[in-house]
Motif scaffolding. Structure first.
Motif, short mmCIF file in Angstrom:
data_model
loop_
_atom_site.label_atom_id
_atom_site.label_comp_id
_atom_site.label_asym_id
_atom_site.label_seq_id
_atom_site.Cartn_x
_atom_site.Cartn_y
_atom_site.Cartn_z
N GLU A 154 9.20 2.20 11.34
CA GLU A 154 10.20 1.87 12.20
C GLU A 154 10.01 2.55 13.53
O GLU A 154 10.29 1.79 14.61
CB GLU A 154 11.70 2.07 11.47
CG GLU A 154 12.24 1.40 10.56
CD GLU A 154 13.63 1.67 9.85
OE1 GLU A 154 13.91 2.87 10.27
OE2 GLU A 154 14.27 0.95 9.31
N LEU A 155 9.61 3.68 13.47
CA LEU A 155 9.03 4.33 14.58
C LEU A 155 8.08 3.60 15.45
O LEU A 155 8.28 3.32 16.47
CB LEU A 155 8.56 5.90 14.36
CG LEU A 155 8.10 6.38 15.56
CD1 LEU A 155 9.05 6.87 16.62
CD2 LEU A 155 7.47 7.88 15.19
N CYS A 156 7.11 3.06 14.53
CA CYS A 156 5.96 2.29 15.28
C CYS A 156 6.37 1.11 15.87
O CYS A 156 6.04 0.68 16.97
CB CYS A 156 5.10 2.08 14.23
SG CYS A 156 3.99 3.54 13.79
N LYS B 223 0.80 1.14 12.77
CA LYS B 223 1.57 0.62 11.74
C LYS B 223 0.65 0.12 10.70
O LYS B 223 0.82 0.30 9.43
CB LYS B 223 2.58 -0.31 12.42
CG LYS B 223 3.55 -1.12 11.20
CD LYS B 223 4.39 -1.84 11.70
CE LYS B 223 5.17 -2.57 10.74
NZ LYS B 223 6.08 -3.45 11.18
N ASN B 224 -0.23 -0.63 11.06
CA ASN B 224 -1.37 -1.61 10.19
C ASN B 224 -2.09 -0.29 9.49
O ASN B 224 -2.54 -0.52 8.37
CB ASN B 224 -2.21 -2.44 10.97
CG ASN B 224 -1.33 -3.64 11.46
OD1 ASN B 224 -0.30 -4.09 10.93
ND2 ASN B 224 -1.90 -4.09 12.70
N GLU B 225 -2.42 0.64 10.38
CA GLU B 225 -3.25 1.86 9.51
C GLU B 225 -2.51 2.65 8.57
O GLU B 225 -3.02 2.89 7.71
CB GLU B 225 -3.57 2.69 10.87
CG GLU B 225 -4.87 3.80 10.17
CD GLU B 225 -5.23 4.59 11.17
OE1 GLU B 225 -5.86 5.70 10.91
OE2 GLU B 225 -5.21 3.92 12.33
N ILE B 226 -1.17 2.80 8.90
CA ILE B 226 -0.23 3.31 7.72
C ILE B 226 -0.07 2.43 6.49
O ILE B 226 -0.11 3.02 5.42
CB ILE B 226 1.15 3.43 8.36
CG1 ILE B 226 1.18 4.36 9.47
CG2 ILE B 226 2.27 4.18 7.30
CD1 ILE B 226 2.45 4.80 10.02
N LEU B 227 -0.05 1.12 6.79
CA LEU B 227 0.21 0.53 5.50
C LEU B 227 -1.00 0.04 4.93
O LEU B 227 -1.27 -0.51 3.70
CB LEU B 227 0.59 -1.09 6.13
CG LEU B 227 2.05 -1.04 6.71
CD1 LEU B 227 2.35 -2.35 7.47
CD2 LEU B 227 2.96 -0.87 5.52
N SER B 228 -2.51 0.36 5.58
CA SER B 228 -3.63 0.12 4.97
C SER B 228 -3.86 1.31 3.95
O SER B 228 -4.04 2.56 4.40
CB SER B 228 -4.70 -0.02 5.81
OG SER B 228 -6.06 0.01 5.35
N PRO B 229 -4.10 1.05 2.78
CA PRO B 229 -4.40 2.20 1.66
C PRO B 229 -5.84 2.77 1.99
O PRO B 229 -6.19 3.60 1.21
CB PRO B 229 -4.21 1.47 0.20
CG PRO B 229 -4.49 -0.20 0.46
CD PRO B 229 -4.05 -0.36 1.67
N LYS C 149 14.33 -2.47 15.00
CA LYS C 149 13.84 -1.59 15.82
C LYS C 149 13.06 -1.60 17.04
O LYS C 149 13.08 -0.87 17.98
CB LYS C 149 13.05 -0.27 14.84
CG LYS C 149 13.87 0.37 13.93
CD LYS C 149 15.03 1.16 14.36
CE LYS C 149 15.73 2.03 13.46
NZ LYS C 149 16.33 1.40 12.38
N TYR C 150 12.28 -2.75 16.94
CA TYR C 150 11.69 -3.53 18.17
C TYR C 150 12.38 -3.59 19.19
O TYR C 150 12.38 -3.44 20.19
CB TYR C 150 10.55 -4.52 17.59
CG TYR C 150 10.12 -5.10 18.96
CD1 TYR C 150 8.61 -4.49 19.40
CD2 TYR C 150 10.26 -6.22 19.42
CE1 TYR C 150 8.19 -5.07 20.37
CE2 TYR C 150 9.78 -6.66 20.34
CZ TYR C 150 8.56 -6.02 21.06
OH TYR C 150 7.76 -6.73 22.06
N ASN C 151 13.74 -4.43 18.77
CA ASN C 151 14.68 -4.79 19.94
C ASN C 151 15.29 -3.68 20.50
O ASN C 151 15.60 -3.49 21.66
CB ASN C 151 15.60 -6.03 19.19
CG ASN C 151 14.83 -7.05 19.12
OD1 ASN C 151 14.11 -7.72 19.73
ND2 ASN C 151 15.61 -7.99 18.12
N GLU D 268 17.14 9.25 12.96
CA GLU D 268 16.56 10.39 13.13
C GLU D 268 15.10 10.63 13.67
O GLU D 268 14.96 11.39 14.23
CB GLU D 268 16.75 10.94 11.71
CG GLU D 268 18.09 11.21 11.39
CD GLU D 268 19.15 12.10 12.24
OE1 GLU D 268 18.75 12.82 12.84
OE2 GLU D 268 20.34 11.35 12.85
N ILE D 269 14.32 9.77 13.00
CA ILE D 269 12.89 9.86 13.42
C ILE D 269 12.89 9.60 15.01
O ILE D 269 11.69 10.17 15.67
CB ILE D 269 12.00 9.26 12.59
CG1 ILE D 269 10.47 9.64 13.02
CG2 ILE D 269 12.21 7.71 12.70
CD1 ILE D 269 9.65 9.08 11.80
#
Length: 326
Positions: A88-90, A104-110, A3-5, A42-43
Motif C-alpha cells: 500500500e505504501l508503494c 511493488k512488483n519486486e516485492i511480489l516476485s519470489p 492508497k493510490y488515490n 501507519e506506514i
C-alpha cells in the motif's frame, strides 16, 4: 478509496502548499485519510513524519544510488509492517513516481532477493519515530513545559516566588477564614504554613504553565483541515473576531462571556485560564486591593487579554483546504 488515490490527493495538496512543515504534512495526511475512511495509514505516517526520508521519496530526479536507498528502506520497513502495508505504501507513492510500481512488483516476485542496507540505528525511521514520540510526550507534559521555563534561573525565581507568596497567601487565608495564627498550636501552625507554601507553588506553577501555553510556538502551529471535514466549532473559531471577544471578556463580564465562547469554540481554556487568574489574584494574592474599582478593571482587562490570545491562536492555527478542484 485506494492508497493510490489518497496519494494523488496528498500530492496535489503538497504541491499547492509547498511551505508545509513535516508536522503539517502529517496532519494533512491524517485529515485526508479520515475524510475518505482510510484507517490503516501507519506506514504512510512513518514516511511522512520523517523529513529526510520523505524528501528522498518525493525527489523528482533520483540517481541510481538514491533509488537503491529507497528500495532498501522499503524492504527494511517489511520488518516492522506487513507485506500488505508495504504494498500500500508503494501504491501511495506511485502517485508521485512510477518507480514505486517497480518496487511493488519486486516485492511480489519470489525470485528476487531483497538486499537490506545496513543503516545506523539513529537514522532508521522506526527509531526516529520512537525518539520523536518520547520527545513529544516530554514536551507536551506540564513538567516538560515548566522545565523549559527559564532553565536554572527560572527555577531560582520559582523558589523565591514560592516563599514570597507563602506569607501573602497565609495572611489572606487568615483573613478569609478568620484564622488567628497566634491561637494555633505548633503542629497546626506548621501545617498551615506548609499548606500556604504548597498553594503558592501551585499558583506560581499554573501561571508559568498558562504563559507557556499561550505564547509558546506550538500554540500557533497550523492545522490543515479539508473544507468538507470542517466541524461547526472549528468554523466558528475561524470566523471569530478575537479582539471583540477580548473586549467582551475584559470590559463586560469575564465570567459570562468567557463561558459562552468556551462552549461555542469547544475550548475550556477560554473560561478556565482567565477565571483562574482573576480569582486567584482577587482572593489569595490581593483581596484588599480588589475592593478598589480601578484595580478590578485592570484585572478584568488582563483576563480579556488572555481570552483574546487563546482565540487568536485558535483562529490562526486553522487553515482550511478547499478540495473542490481535486
Amino acid at each position: 478509496m485506494s492508497k493510490y488515490n489518497l496519494g494523488l490527493k496528498f500530492k496535489e495538496s503538497v504541491l499547492r502548499l509547498s511551505s508545509l512543515t513535516s508536522k503539517q504534512k502529517l496532519e494533512l495526511l491524517e485529515n485526508l485519510a479520515n475524510e475518505e475512511g482510510e484507517k490503516d495509514i501507519e506506514i504512510l505516517k512513518a514516511i511522512v513524519r520523517t523529513k529526510n526520508v520523505l524528501d528522498l521519496f518525493l525527489k523528482d530526479e533520483k540517481s541510481t544510488e538514491e533509488k537503491v536507498k529507497i528500495k532498501n528502506e522499503i524492504f527494511r520497513l517489511e520488518k516492522f509492517y506487513s507485506q500488505n502495508q508495504t504494498l500500500e505504501l508503494c501504491d501511495f507513492m506511485s502517485a508521485f513516481d512510477s518507480f514505486y510500481g517497480e518496487i511493488k512488483n519486486e516485492i511480489l516476485s519470489p525470485k528476487k532477493e531483497k538486499e537490506i542496507l545496513d543503516t545506523n540505528n539513529n537514522s532508521s525511521i522506526q527509531n526516529q519515530e520512537i525518539n520523536r514520540t518520547s520527545k513529544s510526550k516530554n514536551n507536551d507534559s506540564v513538567l516538560g513545559k515548566l522545565k523549559s521555563f527559564g532553565g536554572s534561573f527560572g527555577s531560582f525565581l520559582f523558589i523565591v516566588g514560592i516563599f514570597t507568596l507563602k506569607d501573602i497567601i497565609r495572611a489572606n487565608l487568615s483573613f478569609w477564614f478568620r484564622i488567628n495564627r497566634m491561637e494555633l498550636g505548633f503542629i497546626q501552625a506548621k501545617l498551615f504554613s506548609a499548606g500556604s507554601l504548597a498553594l503558592g507553588g501551585i499558583i506560581l506553577a499554573s501561571y508559568g504553565f498558562v504563559a507557556m501555553e499561550l505564547f509558546s510556538r506550538s500554540s500557533t502551529e497550523i492545522k490543515i483541515i479539508p473544507k468538507e471535514t470542517l466541524k461547526p466549532f472549528q468554523q466558528r473559531q475561524k470566523n471569530s473576531k478575537p479582539w471583540l471577544i477580548g473586549i467582551l471578556v475584559g470590559l463586560a463580564s469575564p465570567l459570562f462571556f468567557s463561558l459562552i465562547y468556551a462552549v461555542r469554540h469547544k475550548d475550556w481554556r477560554i473560561f478556565v485560564y482567565p477565571m483562574w487568574i482573576f480569582l486567584s489574584v482577587a482572593l489569595l494574592l490581593s483581596p484588599l486591593l480588589f475592593e478598589l474599582n480601578s484595580y478590578k478593571i485592570y484585572l478584568q482587562i488582563f483576563s480579556g487579554f488572555i481570552a483574546y490570545v487563546i482565540v487568536r491562536n485558535n483562529k490562526s492555527s486553522i487553515k482550511i483546504e478547499d478540495n473542490t478542484s481535486i
